[in-house]
Design an enzyme around this catalytic site. Structure first.
Site, short mmCIF file in Angstrom:
data_model
loop_
_atom_site.label_atom_id
_atom_site.label_comp_id
_atom_site.label_asym_id
_atom_site.label_seq_id
_atom_site.Cartn_x
_atom_site.Cartn_y
_atom_site.Cartn_z
CG LEU A 1 -2.00 -1.20 1.40
CD1 LEU A 1 -2.70 -0.92 2.58
CD2 LEU A 1 -2.82 -1.26 0.18
CG HIS B 1 -3.06 1.12 -2.25
ND1 HIS B 1 -1.74 0.97 -2.45
CD2 HIS B 1 -3.64 0.45 -3.50
CE1 HIS B 1 -1.29 0.31 -3.51
NE2 HIS B 1 -2.54 -0.14 -4.24
CD GLN C 1 -7.96 -2.27 -11.97
OE1 GLN C 1 -7.39 -3.32 -11.95
NE2 GLN C 1 -8.12 -1.38 -11.09
CG MET D 1 2.08 8.01 -5.27
SD MET D 1 1.56 8.14 -3.67
CE MET D 1 2.35 9.59 -3.09
#
Ligand code: AMP
Length: 278
Positions: free
Chosen positions: A30, A34, A150, A181
């Protein structure tokens, strides 16, 4: 915070929630991206579920499934600090028991871009996400725009199969120099980390061209490719200027477009995107 590893445990936890539940599906390792999804889920819902599952079926045979970064203790500490209620960390056999033989194929939108370069990837993604939605039955599920295709595939899946969940998109979180990130950024050596900025530089160039009034999409793709090719460590998988709904390449930029790219920096494959005119 409770850690759950079986489907019956998740169903029991969900059954005890009277208000709304948010789900943030992740593959762990993470980072702030996230955690931004988790904070959004925390703000919006009475109860927050985060799943951590490195899903083998979305990795190709020559991809990094075995090497994918895993650091459960660190992840759990980060999630505890965000006041997450439940973390679902199923072993492989809980999601794919013997005899498992179904996959979910989300049509045309899975075809281009990542779909072309990672054969079978979206079959794996769509199948595991639908399973997680069916297991947790959240009111809302949170997905990053960093993985724009996605997100589009999951939105199509939820509409087409009448899954009773609200999909909440969350903007891409970046390092201070612009690099998106990603769990895969840990693979980068210091010199590759520097080289990886070429993705953001190419997207910034596209934004600049757009701001100056350029609308010929092929010129965008060419200029971005030229910029990336100047970086020795970079190898282009694709540079795309596409309709955000269909993901088909456009010739002229008339409405909003998704500018996206996949570039290998050494052995690490990175993706990023921005929307122009949205
Ligand atoms: P992953 O663990 O890579 O499967 O990502 C889990 C979720 O986090 C996905 O919905 C991603 O789109 C999202 N995500 C990953 N990186 C970022 C980022 N830099 N900013 C926002 N969301 C992200």
């Amino acid at each position: 915070m409770q850690v759950l590893t079986t489907i019956p445990e998740v169903r029991a936890a969900r059954g005890a929630v009277s208000g709304s539940a948010g789900l943030v599906p992740t593959m762990g390792a993470l980072h702030e991206g996230h955690l931004t999804l988790v904070r959004r889920a925390r703000e919006d819902n009475g109860c927050v579920f985060v799943s951590i599952f490195v899903n083998p079926t979305q990795f190709g045979p020559n991809e990094d499934f075995a090497a994918y970064p895993r650091d459960t203790e660190r992840d759990l500490n980060l999630l505890r600090a965000e006041n997450v209620d439940y973390v679902f960390m199923p072993p492989l056999a809980a999601l794919y028991p013997d005899g498992f033989d179904t996959s979910v194929d989300v049509g045309l939108i899975s075809g281009p871009l990542e779909g072309l370069h990672r054969s079978g990837h979206f079959l794996g993604v769509s199948t595991v996400v639908l399973k997680l939605l069916n297991i947790v039955q959240p009111s809302r599920a949170y997905f990053g725009r960093k993985d724009a295709q996605q997100l589009a595939v999951i939105q199509r899946l939820v509409r087409d199969l009448d899954v009773p969940v609200e999909i909440v998109p969350v903007d891409t979180v970046r390092e201070s120099d612009g690099l998106a990130m990603s769990s895969r950024n840990v693979y980068l050596s210091p010199s590759e980390r520097q080289a990886a900025l070429v993705l953001w530089n190419a997207l910034s160039l596209a934004r600049e061209l757009w701001t100056r009034g350029a609308r010929d999409a092929e010129a965008f793709r060419r200029r971005m490719r030229e910029l990336i090719e100047e970086e020795e460590a970079a190898r282009i998988d694709y540079v795309s200027v596409a309709d955000p709904q269909t993901l088909r390449e456009v010739q002229r930029i008339q409405g909003p477009v998704l500018v996206s790219l996949a570039v290998r920096i050494g052995k690490t494959r990175l993706i990023d995107n921005i929307t122009l005119g949205g």
